[in-house]
Write an enzyme that holds these catalytic residues in place. Structure first.
Site, PDB file in Angstrom:
ATOM      1  N   GLU A 172       0.702  -1.142   0.198  1.00  0.00           N
ATOM      2  CA  GLU A 172       0.080   0.048   0.055  1.00  0.00           C
ATOM      3  C   GLU A 172       1.009   1.423  -0.046  1.00  0.00           C
ATOM      4  O   GLU A 172       1.900   1.324   0.501  1.00  0.00           O
ATOM      5  CB  GLU A 172      -1.054  -0.039   1.149  1.00  0.00           C
ATOM      6  CG  GLU A 172      -0.299  -0.367   2.573  1.00  0.00           C
ATOM      7  CD  GLU A 172       0.894   0.539   3.046  1.00  0.00           C
ATOM      8  OE1 GLU A 172       0.791   1.643   2.831  1.00  0.00           O
ATOM      9  OE2 GLU A 172       1.721  -0.187   3.608  1.00  0.00           O
ATOM     10  N   GLU A 315       4.524  -0.713   1.521  1.00  0.00           N
ATOM     11  CA  GLU A 315       4.793  -0.757   0.401  1.00  0.00           C
ATOM     12  C   GLU A 315       4.720  -2.034  -0.074  1.00  0.00           C
ATOM     13  O   GLU A 315       4.680  -2.573  -1.306  1.00  0.00           O
ATOM     14  CB  GLU A 315       6.025  -0.118  -0.273  1.00  0.00           C
ATOM     15  CG  GLU A 315       6.203   1.237  -0.087  1.00  0.00           C
ATOM     16  CD  GLU A 315       7.403   1.889  -0.714  1.00  0.00           C
ATOM     17  OE1 GLU A 315       8.161   1.437  -1.231  1.00  0.00           O
ATOM     18  OE2 GLU A 315       7.659   3.035  -0.302  1.00  0.00           O
TER      19      GLU A 315
END
Length: 351
Positions: A172, A315
């Site tokens: 994300e 991430e």
């Protein structure tokens, strides 16, 4: 549509898991000596329905979205960073790109709710809206938007499976998403926001206290129902959390293993498991986030991580490191000589 898709989730294949255990026990090494790496493959056999397991083709799905709650000063940076880092994903120069190259994973950034138009080659456009609302002023999103974001995650897993990917890594990017994740976990676990909130990308002690108070006020304002996941997500969640929750559900629907990264994806996994408890059997926890509620979020769905590296980058970075363990486990499972082909006696399980 969502209810119909969730009805397709079934239990993992227990017979395939038993056959995988038998295969492990026939490999010429001390029994059960690879510990949780053996469990990893046994779970994978249940997910795929076969003890004959192919190498993993890995896809990192990075759900990128902005959060309106940033207006309340709960972060160190502005939401402009979301777009900038997302663009770096497409250029292959972000943290997740470098780690994914080592892991052998392909990176797919997804615009599920960035607060501006993006014109980046290599970015998958699934924008639900230009960021969520500020949940101190109103709901973060509508129920319909929450459902659509979840369906987006499900569809992406289906798409990647059709492209022959058989291991999904969740990631994300979204400034403010530790605030939304802490709000979601606070509601789902009946915890005070002070127990589940951390400094995110770097808040002062004063800033952390402000963040905690913002979450308290948001929950008090909306009174989200922890037994209605769509209600929780629509009131205090984020599009990235919804998308990742959909990815976890998609893994169970389409029999593809999906990896939790850190705290934010663990919050999404909590939502997915509460929507469809059986999907927990299709999920792996890779590492324990350094966020205060990182371990709590995993324990809430009965998951134990393989690694503890003190990471909180997001991430998908911790998950791609954990994904490499599949390569090691499968190498042992598929390549080590079996007892039938060696000249020493089998080990026996002793009681």
């Amino acid at each position: 549509m969502l209810k119909k898709l969730l009805s397709q989730i079934t239990e993992p294949d227990k017979k395939a898991m038993e056959r995988a255990q038998i295969k492990w026990d026939n490999i010429a090494k001390p029994l059960r000596s690879l510990g949780r790496l053996e469990d990893m493959i046994i779970q994978l056999a249940g997910i795929t329905g076969s003890e004959n397991i192919e190498p993993r083709k890995k896809a990192v799905l990075i759900f990128c979205a902005d959060n309106g709650i940033v207006e309340e000063g709960v972060t160190q940076t502005s939401n402009e960073v979301t777009a900038a880092v997302t663009e770096n994903f497409t250029k292959g120069i972000a943290s997740i790109n470098s780690l994914s190259r080592v892991c052998g994973a392909d990176v797919f950034p997804i615009d599920i709710g960035i607060a501006r138009d993006m014109n980046c080659k290599g970015l998958t456009d699934r924008k639900i809206a230009y960021g969520t609302g500020n949940f101190l002023k109103g709901p973060a999103m509508t129920r319909e938007q929450a459902k659509e974001a979840i369906l987006t995650g499900i569809r992406l897993v289906e798409e990647k499976k059709n492209e022959c990917y058989n291991l999904i890594i969740t990631g994300e990017m979204g400034i403010g998403n530790t605030t939304t994740s802490s709000a979601v976990i606070s509601v789902l676990t009946d915890s005070d926001p002070s127990e589940v909130s951390g400094r995110g990308a770097g808040l002062t002690s004063e800033g952390l206290e402000h963040k905690i108070q913002v979450i308290r006020e948001g929950i008090a304002l909306h009174k989200p129902d922890k037994n209605d996941i769509i209600d929780v997500l629509s009131k205090v969640g984020g599009f990235d959390i919804c998308g990742m929750a959909g990815a976890f559900l998609g893994g169970a629907i389409y029999h593809v293993p999906v990896l939790i990264d850190g705290f934010i994806s663990a919050a999404a996994a909590n939502c997915a498991v509460r929507l469809a408890p059986l999907c927990a059997e299709y999920i792996y926890a890779t590492h324990v986030s350094a966020e205060p509620a990182g371990r709590m979020a995993l324990e809430a769905i009965g998951k134990k991580a393989y690694l503890e590296c003190g990471m909180c980058l997001g991430e998908g970075t911790g998950a791609v490191i954990g994904a490499k363990l599949f390569d090691f486990a499968l190498a042992a499972y598929n390549e080590i000589i079996v007892f039938d082909d060696v000249e020493f006696e089998r080990y026996e399980l002793l009681k």
